[in-house]
Design a protein around this motif. Sequence first.
Motif, short mmCIF file in Angstrom:
data_model
loop_
_atom_site.label_atom_id
_atom_site.label_comp_id
_atom_site.label_asym_id
_atom_site.label_seq_id
_atom_site.Cartn_x
_atom_site.Cartn_y
_atom_site.Cartn_z
N ILE A 102 6.98 1.69 -2.83
CA ILE A 102 8.31 1.25 -2.42
C ILE A 102 8.56 1.60 -0.96
CG2 ILE A 102 10.78 1.72 -2.71
CD1 ILE A 102 9.75 -0.13 -4.84
N ARG A 103 8.22 2.82 -0.56
CA ARG A 103 8.46 3.24 0.82
C ARG A 103 7.59 2.47 1.80
NH1 ARG A 103 11.94 7.21 2.97
NH2 ARG A 103 12.02 6.60 5.16
N THR A 104 6.35 2.20 1.43
CA THR A 104 5.46 1.44 2.31
C THR A 104 5.98 0.03 2.48
OG1 THR A 104 3.57 2.78 1.62
CG2 THR A 104 3.08 0.68 2.68
N MET A 105 6.47 -0.58 1.40
CA MET A 105 7.07 -1.91 1.51
C MET A 105 8.26 -1.88 2.46
SD MET A 105 6.96 -5.07 0.57
CE MET A 105 8.07 -6.45 0.89
N HIS A 106 9.12 -0.87 2.31
CA HIS A 106 10.27 -0.73 3.20
C HIS A 106 9.83 -0.62 4.65
CE1 HIS A 106 14.02 0.90 4.88
NE2 HIS A 106 13.27 1.84 5.43
N ASP A 107 8.82 0.19 4.92
CA ASP A 107 8.36 0.39 6.29
C ASP A 107 7.75 -0.88 6.88
OD1 ASP A 107 9.20 3.01 6.11
OD2 ASP A 107 7.18 3.82 5.75
N ARG A 108 7.01 -1.64 6.09
CA ARG A 108 6.38 -2.86 6.60
C ARG A 108 7.41 -3.97 6.83
NH1 ARG A 108 3.29 0.65 6.57
NH2 ARG A 108 4.54 0.82 8.48
N VAL A 109 8.50 -3.97 6.07
CA VAL A 109 9.60 -4.89 6.38
C VAL A 109 10.30 -4.45 7.66
CG1 VAL A 109 11.85 -5.76 5.61
CG2 VAL A 109 9.96 -5.59 3.99
N ALA A 110 10.54 -3.15 7.79
CA ALA A 110 11.27 -2.63 8.94
C ALA A 110 10.51 -2.83 10.25
CB ALA A 110 11.58 -1.15 8.73
N ASP A 111 9.17 -2.70 10.22
CA ASP A 111 8.42 -2.83 11.48
C ASP A 111 7.97 -4.25 11.76
OD1 ASP A 111 6.11 -3.32 9.93
OD2 ASP A 111 5.28 -1.31 10.22
N GLY A 112 8.37 -5.21 10.90
CA GLY A 112 8.09 -6.61 11.16
C GLY A 112 6.76 -7.10 10.63
N THR A 113 5.98 -6.23 10.01
CA THR A 113 4.69 -6.66 9.46
C THR A 113 4.87 -7.68 8.35
OG1 THR A 113 3.73 -4.50 9.97
CG2 THR A 113 2.55 -5.86 8.37
N LEU A 114 5.90 -7.50 7.53
CA LEU A 114 6.20 -8.43 6.43
C LEU A 114 7.61 -8.99 6.64
CD1 LEU A 114 4.78 -6.33 3.43
CD2 LEU A 114 3.60 -8.09 4.77
N PRO A 115 7.79 -9.90 7.58
CA PRO A 115 9.13 -10.39 7.91
C PRO A 115 9.79 -11.19 6.80
CG PRO A 115 7.46 -11.71 9.03
CD PRO A 115 6.74 -10.55 8.40
N TRP A 116 9.03 -11.59 5.84
CA TRP A 116 9.57 -12.36 4.72
C TRP A 116 10.15 -11.45 3.63
CZ3 TRP A 116 6.91 -10.39 0.73
CH2 TRP A 116 5.62 -9.93 0.98
N GLY A 117 9.90 -10.16 3.73
CA GLY A 117 10.26 -9.25 2.66
C GLY A 117 11.74 -8.89 2.66
N ARG A 118 12.27 -8.68 1.47
CA ARG A 118 13.61 -8.14 1.29
C ARG A 118 13.48 -6.95 0.32
NH1 ARG A 118 18.00 -12.79 0.70
NH2 ARG A 118 19.24 -11.12 1.62
N GLU A 119 14.55 -6.18 0.15
CA GLU A 119 14.33 -4.88 -0.46
C GLU A 119 14.92 -4.70 -1.86
OE1 GLU A 119 13.60 -1.42 1.85
OE2 GLU A 119 14.46 -2.43 3.60
N ASP A 120 15.08 -5.79 -2.57
CA ASP A 120 15.26 -5.65 -4.02
C ASP A 120 13.86 -5.70 -4.61
OD1 ASP A 120 15.91 -5.61 -6.64
OD2 ASP A 120 17.14 -7.41 -6.65
N THR A 121 13.18 -4.57 -4.48
CA THR A 121 11.76 -4.48 -4.83
C THR A 121 11.59 -3.53 -5.99
OG1 THR A 121 11.08 -4.87 -2.53
CG2 THR A 121 9.49 -3.77 -3.96
N LYS A 122 10.65 -3.85 -6.87
CA LYS A 122 10.27 -2.95 -7.95
C LYS A 122 8.77 -2.72 -7.90
CE LYS A 122 13.83 -4.02 -11.42
NZ LYS A 122 14.04 -4.36 -12.85
N ALA A 123 8.37 -1.47 -8.12
CA ALA A 123 6.95 -1.14 -8.22
C ALA A 123 6.73 -0.31 -9.46
CB ALA A 123 6.50 -0.37 -6.98
N GLN A 124 5.69 -0.64 -10.20
CA GLN A 124 5.37 0.09 -11.43
C GLN A 124 3.88 0.40 -11.44
OE1 GLN A 124 7.17 -0.98 -15.40
NE2 GLN A 124 5.09 -1.64 -15.80
N VAL A 125 3.56 1.66 -11.68
CA VAL A 125 2.16 2.10 -11.69
C VAL A 125 1.86 2.76 -13.03
CG1 VAL A 125 0.43 3.54 -10.57
CG2 VAL A 125 2.22 2.47 -9.19
N CYS A 126 0.77 2.36 -13.65
CA CYS A 126 0.29 3.00 -14.88
C CYS A 126 -1.01 3.73 -14.54
CB CYS A 126 0.02 1.97 -15.98
SG CYS A 126 1.48 1.03 -16.48
N VAL A 127 -1.08 5.02 -14.90
CA VAL A 127 -2.29 5.79 -14.63
C VAL A 127 -2.84 6.34 -15.93
CG1 VAL A 127 -1.57 6.41 -12.29
CG2 VAL A 127 -1.02 7.93 -14.19
#
Length: 361
Positions: free
Chosen positions: A141-166
């Motif tokens: 989630i934080r990496t997605m936020h950072d890549r939107v903020a620095d312009g790497t992913l300009p299409w991104g918005r922040e209603d994001t969900k991430a789920q990890v199963c280990v």
Amino acid sequence: CESVGQNHPDKQADRYSDAVLDHLLDRAASASIDPQMIRCAAEVMINGTDIVIGGEFKAPVGVFEPELLRSILIDTYVDLGNDPRDNLVVDLRLRPQAAEIAAMTDARAEGAGDQGVMRGHADARTSTMLPLEADLSWRLIRTMHDRVADGTLPWGREDTKAQVCVLPDGRVLSVVMSVQHRDWIELTDLRAQLLEHVVRPVLGDIDPTICKLNHKGSFVEGGADADCGLTGRKIVVDAYGPSVSVGGGAFSGKDPTKVDRSAAYAARQMAKTVLERHPGGGTTCDVTMAYGIGQHQPEILTAVVDGQHDVSEWLRDLVPDNRPAAIQERLGLWERDGWRYTDTSAFGHFGREIFPWEQSL
């Protein structure tokens, strides 16, 4: 474990709740009024551009000014990336705190503002001392936020969900991400860029076949435009994920006299301290606290290492004073030196060094 971005509608509601609390504390401090006179339990519902602020508060004369608070909430709306030209409706329905509850927490009583059970957890196997699955989902989630903020992913918005199963050995079994996006990005490009700029920087050279990235299609309409948001509906997300049992209530919008919040923060600090200072060491620690309303000391304070070693007596000797007032002072919960309650409303309440409860005793 699931984590969500700051524009998830429930997290937006949490942010507005904490914005109310921060505003009242700021107003008191600017007027040279002791912030400890503030009481707040702000509950928010957001649906589209309608924001309803309910709950209870107590503040000295001159601190609560409805129109000023309304402007703060509008600024918060814009800070979340929304259009300032939107026809935002802010409905303030705060009412005075009940006198019987207020009497439990005033300068004479200094007791717990309510009964409740609080949990603290620490896991020495990750740098954040969170369970691995929670650590990884928040890093996505934080990496997605950072890549939107620095312009790497300009299409991104922040209603994001991430789920990890280990798996029990720490291997990643599956990754699911649902990312709100602007309508001009093609899904094949979105998935490729998510894998390159978000998933692999966090999880390494992961097998793409176990990654489900917007796997059901487009996600253009999101946030409060797509779903109603409520304060406190993400208590497991806010804490340690589903592998650690939660205590009682939610955190956001509550002043430090509410042990749901302050004692949960104290329990986290204690759990980290046990792993770092107890001579027996250990991998995980679970701390449990419980209060009755108006009580100065908790009904119970227990600490268990690795699910079986009881170190409660050692912890109680190390931290004998757990009055709500002592916790508030120990953690600087009224002063908020270098942090604000709104900071807690996104990216989790634990695992970030800006917060005083992340510093061991």
